[in-house]
Write an enzyme that holds these catalytic residues in place. Sequence first.
Site, PDB file in Angstrom:
ATOM      1  N   ARG A 117     -10.168  10.641   1.459  1.00  0.00           N
ATOM      2  CA  ARG A 117     -11.016  11.078   2.563  1.00  0.00           C
ATOM      3  C   ARG A 117     -10.404  12.329   3.181  1.00  0.00           C
ATOM      4  NH1 ARG A 117      -9.618   6.752   7.446  1.00  0.00           N
ATOM      5  NH2 ARG A 117      -9.403   8.565   8.798  1.00  0.00           N
ATOM      6  N   ASN A 155     -14.120  12.747  12.437  1.00  0.00           N
ATOM      7  CA  ASN A 155     -13.430  11.476  12.643  1.00  0.00           C
ATOM      8  C   ASN A 155     -11.943  11.681  12.452  1.00  0.00           C
ATOM      9  OD1 ASN A 155     -13.651   8.411  12.916  1.00  0.00           O
ATOM     10  ND2 ASN A 155     -12.386   8.615  11.084  1.00  0.00           N
ATOM     11  N   GLU A 156     -11.171  11.316  13.456  1.00  0.00           N
ATOM     12  CA  GLU A 156      -9.715  11.421  13.379  1.00  0.00           C
ATOM     13  C   GLU A 156      -9.299  12.764  12.793  1.00  0.00           C
ATOM     14  OE1 GLU A 156      -8.418   6.722  13.072  1.00  0.00           O
ATOM     15  OE2 GLU A 156      -8.472   7.905  11.228  1.00  0.00           O
ATOM     16  N   GLU A 313     -11.350   2.993  18.271  1.00  0.00           N
ATOM     17  CA  GLU A 313     -10.966   2.100  17.169  1.00  0.00           C
ATOM     18  C   GLU A 313      -9.681   1.364  17.513  1.00  0.00           C
ATOM     19  OE1 GLU A 313     -10.431   3.632  13.251  1.00  0.00           O
ATOM     20  OE2 GLU A 313     -12.105   5.033  13.409  1.00  0.00           O
ATOM     21  N   TRP A 321      -3.143  -0.877   5.669  1.00  0.00           N
ATOM     22  CA  TRP A 321      -2.391   0.300   5.222  1.00  0.00           C
ATOM     23  C   TRP A 321      -0.895   0.208   5.513  1.00  0.00           C
ATOM     24  CZ3 TRP A 321      -0.606   1.911   9.878  1.00  0.00           C
ATOM     25  CH2 TRP A 321      -1.416   1.675  11.000  1.00  0.00           C
ATOM     26  N   GLU A 361     -10.583  -0.037   2.294  1.00  0.00           N
ATOM     27  CA  GLU A 361     -10.298  -0.780   3.522  1.00  0.00           C
ATOM     28  C   GLU A 361     -10.959  -2.164   3.541  1.00  0.00           C
ATOM     29  OE1 GLU A 361      -9.390   2.118   7.069  1.00  0.00           O
ATOM     30  OE2 GLU A 361     -11.321   2.688   6.221  1.00  0.00           O
ATOM     31  N   LYS A 362     -11.168  -2.719   2.372  1.00  0.00           N
ATOM     32  CA  LYS A 362     -11.851  -4.020   2.332  1.00  0.00           C
ATOM     33  C   LYS A 362     -11.012  -5.151   2.893  1.00  0.00           C
ATOM     34  CE  LYS A 362     -10.735  -4.746  -2.605  1.00  0.00           C
ATOM     35  NZ  LYS A 362     -10.198  -3.371  -2.841  1.00  0.00           N
ATOM     36  N   HIS A 364      -9.066  -4.625   5.564  1.00  0.00           N
ATOM     37  CA  HIS A 364      -8.883  -4.312   6.979  1.00  0.00           C
ATOM     38  C   HIS A 364      -9.795  -5.234   7.783  1.00  0.00           C
ATOM     39  CE1 HIS A 364      -8.870  -2.121  10.758  1.00  0.00           C
ATOM     40  NE2 HIS A 364      -8.027  -1.225  10.280  1.00  0.00           N
TER      41      HIS A 364
END
Length: 658
Positions: A117, A155-156, A313, A321, A361-362, A364
């Site tokens: 990303r 984002n971020e 968030e 992570w 991120e499944k 997370h």
Amino acid sequence: MSSPRWLRRAGAPRLEFGADYNPDQWPRAVWDEDVQHMRTAGVTIVSLAIFSWAKLEPAEGEYDFAWLDDAIDLLHANGISVDLATATASPPPWLTAAYPEILPVDREGHTIWPGGRQQWRPTSPIFREHALRLVRALADRYKEHPAVVAWHVSNELGCHNVYDYSDDAARAFRVWLRDKYATLDELNDAWGTAFWSQRYTAWDEIIPPRLAATHPNPGQQLDFKRFSSDALLAYLRAEKEILREITPDIPVTTNFMVMGETKGMDYAAWADEVDFVSNDHYRLPGPQSVDELSFSANLTGNLAGGQPWFLMEHSTSAVNWQPVNVPKKDGELARDSLTHVAHGADAVCFFQWRQSRAGAEKYHSAMLPHAGADSDLFRAVTALGAQLATLSELAGTPRTRARAAILFDWPSWWASELDSHPTDRLRYRQEALDWYTTFLNLGVRADVVPLGAPLEEYDVLVAPVLHIVPADLAKRLDAYVSAGGHLVTTYFSGIVDEHDHVWLGGYPGALRDLLGIRIEEFAPLLDGETAPLSNGTTGTLWTDRIDLTDPAVDVLASYETGELAGRPAVTRRAVGNGSAAYVSSRLGPEGLAPVLTTLLERAGVPSDLPAELRGKVELAQRGDFRFVLNRTDEPIDISALGATEATLPARGVAVIRA
């Protein structure tokens, strides 16, 4: 930052509650189930379309908004507001395939390829052209939609692409340097290029600090860090200008990352560019994990100028992570969330709503986990939503200023940890966090503030490792002490000016006269070495050979052993009704406790907690509300604070109305 235009454009104030929502990851049939569960949980807002560029623009110039129309309409019909992302965080595969020149380059010259990303250069004109075209299309389409209450830029920003060493970055860096220095003579002087035959004779000779045979020029490194933060800020402004033009009544934000060692973005310089500050925070394991969360929330609240801000968030439970990702214990979901609220958050949101079936991120955690609504986690989420609804009176209430503050400065963070220094073990944020933990242990509220804060409003100001002290800041600190303020600073402070040039005449440079001490040479410690002090504490990492230059200086602790035996380790110089103190070693929270206790007593700043509660709970205040946060895994009797319920459960939170 301008006066906040908060998310609720109509209706009674409330604390917002929600998450990132990714309906494009799921079949349409799941969406109806999602909104029903959202209503059960008390969700009021979701952030939408953050990573949806490939879905919104499947081919260059071809847009598909039908699915997003459907999602926004569905949410609106169920009373759920939308923080709509501009969807520019990660370019789609067709864009990087057609224009590989938008991909970042690392300091060794390697291309950062797609597959993750944020694979884009902040200074790429091609990326900006395509991204801003999408922003304009989204703004035009949803400018009148009543569900859209905020814009979420990218984002971020900088999470994975803050430092780009490409040719685009080199060209933009030169433009930035021309604006800063005007002439090459000024730049050469600022960077000290007489050293190692680095003098520049043409702007085109200048490149980013790519991999070199040895340490790159420190002035170049520091300016590249400033430039990189500014390049991302310039991109934020570019998106914001389009949104302002088309939707002037919808507030704009972008999610900061005030947490842990994320340090590439100077958020003190960013805060005025958004209509309300928002932040992402994830706890890291370790003995100060809970304190670090409070520290970050505190700093975020002060970046917002004490005004309400948005927790964009955090996690309901485990992340994905870290090397080992453990779930949160009972009570931690609510305690973590309410700690942010205690420090000014008017919104509590998570990544993400529904836990993903696939992707990086499944594993997370989410508000709605893989186990579904019939789960302890979803029940805890629902309980939190109900609790936030009972605290609606808090919405819009600013933070209550403390009497003490810790000064936090991003450029000092960057500069103090550059290479070719007395030690590479120094960790700026850890030193600041140790002081914060010490305040918590003593039961004394302390704000964490950027340099631009009104320092004169604090009785005690701790400036740990304030490495960069330009002349104007030295004057501000001198005026602060002369007016009766009590300054505390530490090793490796006051050493250089804004160009990373050493203040000559002995350390601590710009603060030497104010502190009444002089240091000829640093004495950092090797791994495993310690420095016992006369007050029973033990220093690590660093020591200084201090000479007193003012007889008014009081020695609060001395070194006990070695070459420095008998020399001052902790000093305090009285200046009228104020004072300036110096701590020359890393003492950690345990060692700082007796030092800070003495300094607070002399400054007339008492503890906010009875003795039996110090070290066990954090007390935060927001208007008429006091938050009592259990820092331990044991129940605690808090009847001394006037709580309705005398016992605060392990990891629990009590909110007391004054």
